[in-house]
Design a protein around this motif. Structure first.
Motif: not given
Length: 299
Positions: A104-123
């Motif tokens: 099923k096509p994703l809705p407009p504005g949905v990113l099919a391949k997001p960045p690898a958000e497995y960690t974030r900055a500690l700062a």
């Protein structure tokens, strides 16, 4: 009767009665002042209603996976999930839902391949340390109501895979998953998934509606055929639910003195049941208190 024999026993009872009550974690939660609680925004609550009448409410975590969470919010607003089901339930591991192999096509504005958000900055994170060693990271603690693992030297932090926490289904790396299909941990905390899969939130109510489902008999707990799938009636943000039916929750502020007391007792239980305090606690066993917002305080 020898009255002298009764005196030591009576004194012992009097001594016990004079001892202060030893607090339990539940005592701390029940006595927590209003200032110790923070409201979860309605746009950060995902409400999944099963066709059988069960409801699962998920708090989203945009501070850890902003792109994936934004995808979830956009799909909810676009009513993307009609026909979605729970199609995988693996014992002591996960319950997984979505459209599965349905294209099923994703809705407009949905990113099919997001960045690898497995960690974030500690700062920028004001972390309350766990105070106990963590086997999966150099350090662990809590920030804004979430349990986190982190590395002070390398400068990263991640939301951890505890019981009831929700992750994004994905294929083999470098696939990151769009968040069209999600899973909830329904067994022993799979911390080995930390920093390997995007974690987008936690179930704050209704985990029993997922953990009690029949286990799938195929590989990895998938149901053998579609007749076994558990239909989902709707997946919406709480802000899309009518005011009369809208769930509202709040979590304990993990920077508050009340949480500090709660954390200390969780690691050093000294109430009547415990003979000797453990002197430490696992990160996932310090479940951050979350409760329904008192009716009189709802907006």
């Amino acid at each position: 009767m020898n009255t002298y024999l009764l005196v030591p026993a009576a004194l012992a009872l009097m001594g016990q009665a004079a001892l202060p009550k030893l607090l339990t974690p539940t005592d701390v939660v029940n006595a927590a002042p209003a200032s110790a609680w923070k409201t979860i925004p309605a746009d950060e609550l995902l409400v999944m209603d099963l066709a059988n009448g069960g409801r699962v409410v998920i708090q989203l975590a945009p501070m850890f996976a902003p792109v994936h969470v934004a995808n979830v919010q956009k799909m909810a607003r676009a009513n993307y999930w009609p026909g979605a089901t729970v199609y995988r339930v693996q014992d002591n591991y996960v319950a997984q839902w979505g459209l599965g192999e349905t294209e099923k096509p994703l809705p407009p504005g949905v990113l099919a391949k997001p960045p690898a958000e497995y960690t974030r900055a500690l700062a920028g994170l004001n972390i309350t340390p766990l105070g106990s060693p963590d086997p999966y990271a150099p350090a662990a603690g809590f920030v804004d109501g979430w349990p986190v693992a982190y590395s002070p030297s390398e400068g990263w932090a991640n939301l951890t895979h505890c019981y009831g926490y929700v992750g994004v289904s994905r294929g083999m790396d470098p696939e990151t998953g769009s968040a069209a299909d999600l899973y909830a941990n329904i067994g022993h905390a799979p911390r080995h998934l930390d920093r390997n899969i995007a974690s987008v939130g936690r179930v704050v109510e209704g985990i029993d509606k997922l953990s009690s489902l029949p286990r799938g008999t195929e590989g990895l707990g998938f149901y053998k055929d579609k007749s076994q799938h558990v239909p989902i009636a709707s997946i919406r943000l709480a802000s899309q639910v009518s005011a009369a039916d809208r769930p509202a929750f709040e979590y304990m502020d993990t920077a508050s003195p009340t949480f500090a007391q709660y954390l200390k007792i969780r690691a050093n239980r000294r109430d009547d049941f415990y003979i000797r305090p453990a002197g430490g606690v696992d990160l996932c066993n310090v479940q951050v208190p979350v409760r329904r917002k008192p009716t009189g305080e709802r907006g």
